[in-house]
Design an enzyme around this catalytic site. Structure first.
Site, PDB file in Angstrom:
ATOM      1  CB  SER A 173     -10.746  -7.471   0.421  1.00  0.00           C
ATOM      2  OG  SER A 173     -11.717  -6.737  -0.261  1.00  0.00           O
ATOM      3  NE  ARG A 203      -6.353  -4.644  -3.249  1.00  0.00           N
ATOM      4  CZ  ARG A 203      -7.045  -4.113  -4.265  1.00  0.00           C
ATOM      5  NH1 ARG A 203      -6.416  -3.604  -5.311  1.00  0.00           N
ATOM      6  NH2 ARG A 203      -8.363  -4.067  -4.210  1.00  0.00           N
ATOM      7  CD  GLU A 205      -6.555  -6.520  -0.255  1.00  0.00           C
ATOM      8  OE1 GLU A 205      -7.297  -7.187  -0.999  1.00  0.00           O
ATOM      9  OE2 GLU A 205      -6.767  -5.336   0.035  1.00  0.00           O
TER      10      GLU A 205
HETATM   11  C1  LIG Z   1     -13.325  -0.827   5.580  1.00  0.00           C
HETATM   12  C2  LIG Z   1     -12.070  -1.028   4.783  1.00  0.00           C
HETATM   13  C3  LIG Z   1     -12.116  -0.915   3.391  1.00  0.00           C
HETATM   14  C4  LIG Z   1     -10.958  -1.080   2.626  1.00  0.00           C
HETATM   15  N1  LIG Z   1     -11.031  -0.961   1.279  1.00  0.00           N
HETATM   16  C5  LIG Z   1      -9.913  -1.110   0.524  1.00  0.00           C
HETATM   17  C6  LIG Z   1      -9.983  -0.978  -0.889  1.00  0.00           C
HETATM   18  O1  LIG Z   1     -11.040  -0.731  -1.472  1.00  0.00           O
HETATM   19  N2  LIG Z   1      -8.845  -1.141  -1.606  1.00  0.00           N
HETATM   20  C7  LIG Z   1      -7.637  -1.410  -1.006  1.00  0.00           C
HETATM   21  O2  LIG Z   1      -6.625  -1.532  -1.714  1.00  0.00           O
HETATM   22  N3  LIG Z   1      -7.543  -1.536   0.347  1.00  0.00           N
HETATM   23  C8  LIG Z   1      -8.651  -1.397   1.106  1.00  0.00           C
HETATM   24  N4  LIG Z   1      -8.561  -1.540   2.484  1.00  0.00           N
HETATM   25  C9  LIG Z   1      -7.277  -1.883   3.100  1.00  0.00           C
HETATM   26  C10 LIG Z   1      -6.505  -0.653   3.715  1.00  0.00           C
HETATM   27  O3  LIG Z   1      -7.375   0.387   4.010  1.00  0.00           O
HETATM   28  C11 LIG Z   1      -5.422  -0.140   2.773  1.00  0.00           C
HETATM   29  O4  LIG Z   1      -4.510  -1.150   2.473  1.00  0.00           O
HETATM   30  C12 LIG Z   1      -4.667   1.050   3.389  1.00  0.00           C
HETATM   31  O5  LIG Z   1      -3.828   1.633   2.415  1.00  0.00           O
HETATM   32  C13 LIG Z   1      -3.850   0.672   4.617  1.00  0.00           C
HETATM   33  O6  LIG Z   1      -3.429   1.881   5.219  1.00  0.00           O
HETATM   34  P1  LIG Z   1      -2.960   1.945   6.741  1.00  0.00           P
HETATM   35  O7  LIG Z   1      -2.339   3.286   6.937  1.00  0.00           O
HETATM   36  O8  LIG Z   1      -4.050   1.587   7.645  1.00  0.00           O
HETATM   37  O9  LIG Z   1      -1.822   0.813   6.725  1.00  0.00           O
HETATM   38  P2  LIG Z   1      -1.402  -0.088   7.969  1.00  0.00           P
HETATM   39  O10 LIG Z   1      -2.396  -1.187   8.103  1.00  0.00           O
HETATM   40  O11 LIG Z   1      -1.114   0.752   9.147  1.00  0.00           O
HETATM   41  O12 LIG Z   1      -0.035  -0.706   7.427  1.00  0.00           O
HETATM   42  C14 LIG Z   1      -0.040  -1.637   6.385  1.00  0.00           C
HETATM   43  C15 LIG Z   1       1.399  -2.086   6.105  1.00  0.00           C
HETATM   44  O13 LIG Z   1       2.165  -0.983   5.611  1.00  0.00           O
HETATM   45  C16 LIG Z   1       3.294  -0.717   6.452  1.00  0.00           C
HETATM   46  N5  LIG Z   1       3.431   0.750   6.539  1.00  0.00           N
HETATM   47  C17 LIG Z   1       2.481   1.621   6.951  1.00  0.00           C
HETATM   48  N6  LIG Z   1       2.920   2.886   6.826  1.00  0.00           N
HETATM   49  C18 LIG Z   1       4.173   2.814   6.341  1.00  0.00           C
HETATM   50  C19 LIG Z   1       5.156   3.792   5.998  1.00  0.00           C
HETATM   51  N7  LIG Z   1       4.948   5.105   6.135  1.00  0.00           N
HETATM   52  N8  LIG Z   1       6.354   3.364   5.515  1.00  0.00           N
HETATM   53  C20 LIG Z   1       6.599   2.033   5.355  1.00  0.00           C
HETATM   54  N9  LIG Z   1       5.710   1.076   5.668  1.00  0.00           N
HETATM   55  C21 LIG Z   1       4.511   1.454   6.157  1.00  0.00           C
HETATM   56  C22 LIG Z   1       2.961  -1.347   7.782  1.00  0.00           C
HETATM   57  O14 LIG Z   1       4.138  -1.726   8.505  1.00  0.00           O
HETATM   58  C23 LIG Z   1       2.126  -2.554   7.366  1.00  0.00           C
HETATM   59  O15 LIG Z   1       2.961  -3.637   7.000  1.00  0.00           O
HETATM   60  C24 LIG Z   1      -9.721  -1.378   3.272  1.00  0.00           C
HETATM   61  C25 LIG Z   1      -9.681  -1.506   4.683  1.00  0.00           C
HETATM   62  C26 LIG Z   1     -10.847  -1.324   5.424  1.00  0.00           C
HETATM   63  C27 LIG Z   1     -10.775  -1.437   6.921  1.00  0.00           C
END
Ligand SMILES: Cc1cc2nc3c(=O)[nH]c(=O)nc-3n(C[C@H](O)[C@H](O)[C@H](O)COP(=O)(O)OP(=O)(O)OC[C@H]3O[C@@H](n4cnc5c(N)ncnc54)[C@H](O)[C@@H]3O)c2cc1C
Length: 343
Positions: free
Chosen positions: A230, A162, A326
């Protein structure tokens, strides 16, 4: 598209009723650069987001939030490899599904994870025995000040559990605009995760479908019950610490981790603290998976913070293990220290 004083309720998977001063949906890197210049000009905080599925807004955001929607998938191949160059605003799960439909296999274990492609290298998403680092060839970033584009190769990303270099403060002036993923044409199923071991013989679609069922059993659909997956990371401890804990808690699950360390299951630790019925305001632990904190409808940021604080305290007191979120915590001017917020 720009909105002023915009609600983020539908734009964060926790469903918190939070607002931002400006909201911009960016389909090109040029729009992101313009938004950044605007933020500098008016001395406003700037934040890039994908689908906000890994953030907890602690309060309203006092600046510009840019939702990244840079699209585009280019596929090349040679004898042995599929080479994908993907716009960072593509939806991750859709990408997994589309690759399988095209007969390109390998990403199936990472199906059903919300969020955009640009976010996946940041925390090196992982699930069911697989992590992004296993397939990520490179990450393209743009420097917001100069507009220069730089390619960061896998071995420079410092991927770990992570984590990656992109969580380092140095990278706050960069935005990820594309990700390169290489997949071997000779497909090998990865069935190391316990719930997948019995799947034999198996196709990539079998794994994809099975993971849907496993996830459905454990994690609520954020469109129905707000959550960020998580909330805490699984703690990593030394062998000595693990042995001591096992003396007192012989049924504790544990898994070998790199460098002779041991990974513990945060969900199990929380389960032992009798918190099943515990709630704060409209936030609670999900009844099927204690590691998932949920918004039952009208939870506030403060509800989630207090709940997380209580969980961390109870686990800490019982096991002397201090859970780390996380999820990334966002205050009015940008990211803040998540551990400090719940200590
Ligand atoms: C139901 C559910 C299940 C999940 N299961 C998992 C799992 O199995 N495994 C896992 O690892 N995670 C899991 N996650 C967590 C999450 O989905 C992941 O971490 C995902 O990659 C986040 O993507 P996002 O676009 O929503 O990021 P965001 O929440 O929009 O951003 C996360 C961080 O990244 C930064 N960021 C976003 N885009 C960029 C960019 N283009 N350039 C620079 N910085 C950026 C943001 O500023 C922020 O700090 C889960 C979440 C949910 C809701």
């Amino acid at each position: 598209m720009t909105n002023r004083h915009c609600s983020l309720k539908v734009y964060n998977t926790l469903g918190l009723d939070i607002s931002t001063r400006f909201l911009i949906i960016a389909e090109t890197k040029e729009t992101i650069l313009e938004a950044w210049k605007f933020s500098k000009c008016f001395k406003l905080p700037f934040l890039i987001l994908g689908e906000a599925s890994n953030v907890l807004f602690v309060e309203n955001f006092a600046g510009i939030i840019v939702l990244n929607r840079i699209k585009g998938i280019v596929i090349h191949e040679d004898d042995r490899t599929w080479k994908l160059h993907i716009g960072s605003g593509e939806n991750w799960h859709q990408l997994v599904q589309d690759t399988l439909t095209k007969g390109i296999f390998g990403l199936e274990n990472l199906a059903w994870i919300p969020g955009t492609v640009g976010s996946v290298p940041i925390q090196n998403i992982g699930a069911y025995g697989v992590e992004l680092q296993d397939f990520c060839s490179y990450v393209d970033v743009i420097h917001l000040e100069s507009g220069d584009i730089k390619r960061i190769y896998n071995n420079e990303c410092n991927f770990s559990y992570r984590d990656s270099i992109f969580k380092n403060k140095y990278w706050t002036d960069f935005v990820i605009i594309a990700v390169g993923i290489y997949l071997k044409k000779k497909w090998q199923p990865i069935l190391t995760y316990n719930d997948l071991k019995y799947l034999k013989p198996v196709s990539a679609w079998d794994i994809f479908n099975e993971i849907f069922l496993i996830r459905k059993r454990k994690i609520p659909d954020p469109k129905i019950i707000g959550n960020v997956g998580s909330f805490f990371k699984n703690p990593i401890v030394t062998q000595k610490q693990a042995a001591l804990l096992l003396k007192h808690f012989p049924t504790m699950p544990y898994y070998p981790f790199i460098n002779n360390q041991i990974k513990l299951a945060a969900g199990w630790l929380i389960d032992q603290c009798n918190l099943k019925e515990f709630y704060v305001g409209d936030s609670a632990l999900y009844h099927k998976q204690a590691l998932v904190l949920i918004n039952k409808g009208h939870a506030t940021s403060q509800d989630i913070l207090s709940l997380a604080k209580e969980i961390r305290l109870r686990v800490g007191k019982k096991f002397n293990i201090w859970l780390e979120p996380e999820v990334r915590f966002i205050k009015s001017k940008g990211e803040c220290n998540a551990i400090e917020m719940i200590s």
